[in-house]
Write an enzyme that holds these catalytic residues in place. Structure first.
Site, PDB file in Angstrom:
ATOM      1  N   HIS A  78     140.793  49.181  44.290  1.00  0.00           N
ATOM      2  CA  HIS A  78     139.341  49.409  44.367  1.00  0.00           C
ATOM      3  C   HIS A  78     138.972  50.630  43.552  1.00  0.00           C
ATOM      4  CE1 HIS A  78     139.096  53.004  47.047  1.00  0.00           C
ATOM      5  NE2 HIS A  78     140.302  52.600  47.393  1.00  0.00           N
ATOM      6  N   CYS A  79     137.671  50.719  43.207  1.00  0.00           N
ATOM      7  CA  CYS A  79     137.130  51.909  42.557  1.00  0.00           C
ATOM      8  C   CYS A  79     136.021  52.445  43.447  1.00  0.00           C
ATOM      9  CB  CYS A  79     136.629  51.582  41.151  1.00  0.00           C
ATOM     10  SG  CYS A  79     135.328  50.332  41.108  1.00  0.00           S
ATOM     11  N   ALA A  80     135.050  53.142  42.897  1.00  0.00           N
ATOM     12  CA  ALA A  80     134.035  53.793  43.719  1.00  0.00           C
ATOM     13  C   ALA A  80     133.158  52.807  44.478  1.00  0.00           C
ATOM     14  CB  ALA A  80     133.161  54.695  42.849  1.00  0.00           C
TER      15      ALA A  80
END
Length: 472
Positions: free
Chosen positions: A27-29
């Site tokens: 995942h990212c932000a």
């Protein structure tokens, strides 16, 4: 308010996408990023109906589910508990990178080189803006002072803050390029420092006939100058140098590797760059900067409209990573960055899209998506708006945003507005214009007009009927 069950959301995502179809997850932000075996078997509409999902898209070899800041961390933690193969972002990025080829791979590499550099250039731009405010005679006159009263040591310390990053920019880029291409970063850093050594004639001084500084002539016909401001030279040096280093390490005896590999890489690359590719690359780069500036300053804001209209499309499809290289060249060679000024209008247009959906939708889920997307966009994260709203509903909201972004950029071009940094978007972007009151005020007014224009166009013409229906 009902408590959100993140385990249930994670389970529904795995069920809809297909647990056996997922190779890995990270995942990212704002997004859950999945590498999948078969993109075609995923029902996007079914995924979008899962609670908290604000949109989906497939990019850079990853199926990306937009969940929003905070929510994505909790869903990812629940995904881990369900026994799915998870990777760190760096590990998955590396796996995806190996699958990419051609132009996509090149864009990904440019992004990897410049992303770590953006914070220092943005900070330097902020320092320059503060210097422009505090060292301004009109501002100081309000306190009965002038720049002549500022002690020399303070001016020196401030100049160290504002000038260092750009003075050694090729060294920073060369370090980052060595890191990306698999070389030893510290070797890249030293080679980069050699390229801008104060011992060499300064490239800008040589280019100025009034400076009295001439290039050193090698063999009577090859001009030797520093590579100040040359982004392309630094990238090419990083690629060639790291490639040479990796080949040498394969054949160099272990007992000699520690010293002789760096020795040969530094020697060969210094000669190759200063006697060959450096001057050629710098000429090419200056021509590229000249072309971009000519486009930006086309009459009647035509160039600004083209850039403002097309940049969001580049964000959607991926080529926007190449803009950072152009912006860095502009900053290094002119001290200003009109390109990000024009590109930034799409962020304000996105805010207008969210406000229009918030005002007209009768569905609480769409309203919640719009609010979350707007909060993300205010601080520069645009994917929730782009993929959760504009590409999700018949493309009319996207077109309204493109037109608004283009019109705002055209006005900025007409008034000659340009930042002194990059890396800041929407609310933080105002910091890039504090170096001059007129720049800041004009940018502020046009950003509001862009937001308002997109709000009106979207409100009147681009709200789909399905979001205005009463919830059952």
């Amino acid at each position: 308010m009902a408590k959100i069950n993140y385990e249930e959301i994670a389970g529904k995502i795995l069920e809809t996408v297909g647990k056996d179809n997922i190779i890995s997850a990270t995942h990212c932000a704002t997004r859950l990023r999945l590498v999948v075996k078969d993109r075609g078997q995923i029902d996007d509409k079914a995924v979008e109906k899962i609670p908290e999902v604000k949109g989906v898209f497939f990019n850079a070899g990853q199926y990306q589910i937009i969940l929003g800041t905070g929510t994505v961390n909790k869903v990812y933690a629940a995904v881990e508990k369900l026994g799915l193969n998870t990777l760190s972002k760096a590990e998955q990025d590396e796996a995806v990178k190996q699958q990419q080829k051609g132009i996509k791979r090149m864009m990904r590499i440019l992004g990897d080189i410049f992303v770590p550099i953006i914070p220092i250039i943005a900070a330097t731009g902020l320092f320059l803006g503060l210097k422009g405010c505090l060292f301004n005679d009109n501002v100081l006159a309000l306190f009965g002072a002038s720049t002549a009263m500022i002690p020399g040591y303070i001016q020196t310390l401030v100049s160290v803050l504002t000038d260092t990053a750009f003075a050694f920019l090729p060294a920073i880029i060369c370090w980052s390029a060595f890191r990306v291409f698999g070389g030893t970063p510290v070797i890249g850093l030293v080679i980069g420092l050699m390229l801008v050594s104060p011992i060499l004639p300064n490239a800008y001084a040589v280019a100025d006939p009034a400076s009295g500084v001439d290039a050193i002539m090698a063999f009577g016909f090859i001009p030797i100058v520093g590579c100040q401001g040359s982004v392309l030279s630094a990238i090419l040096t990083g690629f060639l140098g790291s490639t040479l280093e990796k080949k040498l390490r394969k054949i160099m005896p272990n007992v000699l590797d520690l010293i002789f590999t760096p020795f040969l890489v530094m020697l060969i690359m210094l000669l190759v760059v200063l006697l060959g590719i450096g001057p050629v690359m710098h000429v090419i780069e200056l021509k590229m900067v000249s072309i971009i500036e000519s486009l930006v300053h086309l009459p009647f804001g035509i160039g600004g409209f083209i850039i403002g209209f097309t940049y969001p499309l580049a964000v959607i499809t991926g080529p926007h990573h190449t803009y950072v290289m152009i912006e860095t060249s502009l900053l290094a060679n002119t001290g200003f960055n009109p390109l990000i000024t024009l590109c930034a209008m799409y962020g304000f247009a996105n805010v207008g899209t969210c406000l229009a959906f918030m005002a007209r939708t009768k569905k609480s889920s769409v309203k919640a998506t719009s609010i979350g997307a707007m909060l993300s966009q205010l601080f520069g994260i645009s994917e929730p708006v782009l993929f959760g709203i504009q590409l999700r509903y018949n493309l009319k909201p996207l077109f309204a945003m493109l037109v608004s972004s283009g019109l705002g950029a055209a006005l900025l071009s007409i008034f000659g507005i340009q930042s002194n940094s990059y890396g800041l978007a929407v609310i933080p972007s105002y910091l890039m214009y504090i170096y001059q009151g007129r720049q800041l005020l004009t940018y502020f007014v046009i950003s509001l007009l862009t937001t308002g224009c997109c709000f009106i166009l979207t409100y009147l013409f681009a709200i789909p009927g399905e979001v205005m229906e009463e919830e059952e």
